[in-house]
Design an enzyme around this catalytic site. Structure first.
Site, PDB file in Angstrom:
ATOM      1  N   ASP A  14     -18.331  24.225  -7.484  1.00 14.01           N
ATOM      2  CA  ASP A  14     -17.848  24.014  -6.113  1.00 14.01           C
ATOM      3  C   ASP A  14     -17.812  22.522  -5.762  1.00 14.01           C
ATOM      4  OD1 ASP A  14     -18.173  26.833  -6.073  1.00 14.01           O
ATOM      5  OD2 ASP A  14     -20.214  26.607  -5.325  1.00 14.01           O
ATOM      6  N   ASN A 157     -13.792  40.852   0.406  1.00 15.33           N
ATOM      7  CA  ASN A 157     -14.956  40.001   0.651  1.00 15.33           C
ATOM      8  C   ASN A 157     -14.719  38.930   1.692  1.00 15.33           C
ATOM      9  OD1 ASN A 157     -15.764  41.417  -1.734  1.00 15.33           O
ATOM     10  ND2 ASN A 157     -17.225  39.789  -2.148  1.00 15.33           N
ATOM     11  N   GLU A 194     -11.182  32.258  -0.740  1.00 16.14           N
ATOM     12  CA  GLU A 194     -12.317  31.412  -0.381  1.00 16.14           C
ATOM     13  C   GLU A 194     -12.034  29.970  -0.805  1.00 16.14           C
ATOM     14  OE1 GLU A 194     -15.599  33.158  -2.526  1.00 16.14           O
ATOM     15  OE2 GLU A 194     -15.079  32.127  -4.400  1.00 16.14           O
TER      16      GLU A 194
END
Length: 316
Positions: A14, A157, A194
């Site tokens: 990330d 999600n 995401e």
């Protein structure tokens, strides 16, 4: 040509790189998910060798005590901010989902590596539900908050949401959903949108995001809007029906995603992302530490659209 090391920084998922004034700042998830580290250098190439500074550690108990994920460093109105996701438990709860919420730290000192960081609390949104991967950006003389969150009424999600910011730790107005998992490549393993990231070029603002499970199915999608258009109107946004950056089996680069963008000192746009170089993962992919930070230049085609290309092989 930039022959960056590949992996650029090992065991850092990330990844986020900020070029602020003439310094590069790097922050990412650490494999232990227990702290926030910053490193800084005068050049992009020197970041792997910069000494990390731990600026915050999770407490033993409370809402920020578990699984510190996907931090980002931003400089807003003369102060530093770190946005990160944290949970109060590692259990998946009755919904079979993690229980993360978004939190903010603030630093008013000049150097974020040595300055004092203050906890500003949770960013409250329209749902009290799983959320993560927030970023912030300035556009049309406003500060915006862009993040991923679970809507209890939508399968999957997480979706991508946008809202104007009241302060660097709060939003105002009604959030708008920019994207939800709908294409097959967004729903492999898990239905996921995401990790949004923002870049502008020409007359457009682009939002990249990551989709599907965090194994070799992980990939990057793309949204865009005209710079002059109202970003709170969903009808002004466009979404690519195909992913723009995917696994390269030939180059042994698997699950490229959760990107950010930075620039070279010469003004070239750089994709910052993580990927593994193998597919044999034991257990939950989230606990496999080898999602390494990688860099790749992106170019722009004659229509002003980004060309992400193919994840390059490990080098040297």
């Amino acid at each position: 040509m930039n022959n960056w090391l590949n992996p650029f920084i090992e065991q850092r998922a990330d990844p986020f790189i900020l070029l602020h004034e003439d310094r590069y700042y790097f922050i990412a998830s650490v494999p232990e998910y227990d702290r926030l580290e910053l490193r800084c250098s005068a050049t992009l190439e020197a970041l792997p060798h910069a000494t990390p500074a731990v600026v915050w550690r999770k407490p033993e108990h409370g809402p920020m005590s578990k699984l510190i994920w996907a931090p980002e460093l931003h400089h807003v109105n003369g102060k530093w901010y770190i946005y990160f996701a944290a949970a109060h438990t590692q259990d998946l709860d009755k919904l079979n989902m993690f229980q993360h919420r978004m939190f903010v730290l603030e630093c008013a000192d000049a150097d974020p590596l040595t300055g004092k960081w203050i906890e500003k609390g949770q960013i409250k949104t329209q749902f009290d539900s799983f959320c993560l991967d927030a970023t912030t950006f300035s556009h049309q003389d406003k500060q915006w908050y862009l993040w991923a969150q679970k809507d209890p009424n939508i399968p999957g999600n997480s979706n991508i949401y946008l809202a104007e910011m009241e302060t660097p730790w709060s939003i105002k107005g009604e959030p708008v959903m920019l994207s939800k998992p709908e294409f097959e490549w967004e729903c492999r393993g898990f239905m996921v949108n995401e990790g949004p990231a923002v870049i502008t070029h020409g007359e457009r603002l682009f939002v990249s995001y990551s989709a599907s499970a965090t194994d070799e199915n992980y990939c990057i999608g793309l949204l865009w809007i005209d710079l002059a258009a109202n970003p709170t109107k969903v009808e002004h946004w466009h979404k690519s029906p195909q992913p723009v950056f995917i696994t390269s089996y030939e180059n042994k680069q698997y699950g490229p995603g959760h990107n950010s963008f930075t620039r070279t000192k010469e003004g070239e746009d750089v994709l910052v992302y993580h990927a593994r170089n193998y597919t044999e993962i034991e257990g939950d992919p989230l606990y496999d530490p080898n999602r390494h930070t990688r860099l790749k230049k992106i170019i722009w085609d004659e229509d002003g659209m980004p060309v992400f290309g193919i994840p390059p092989a490990d080098y040297p």
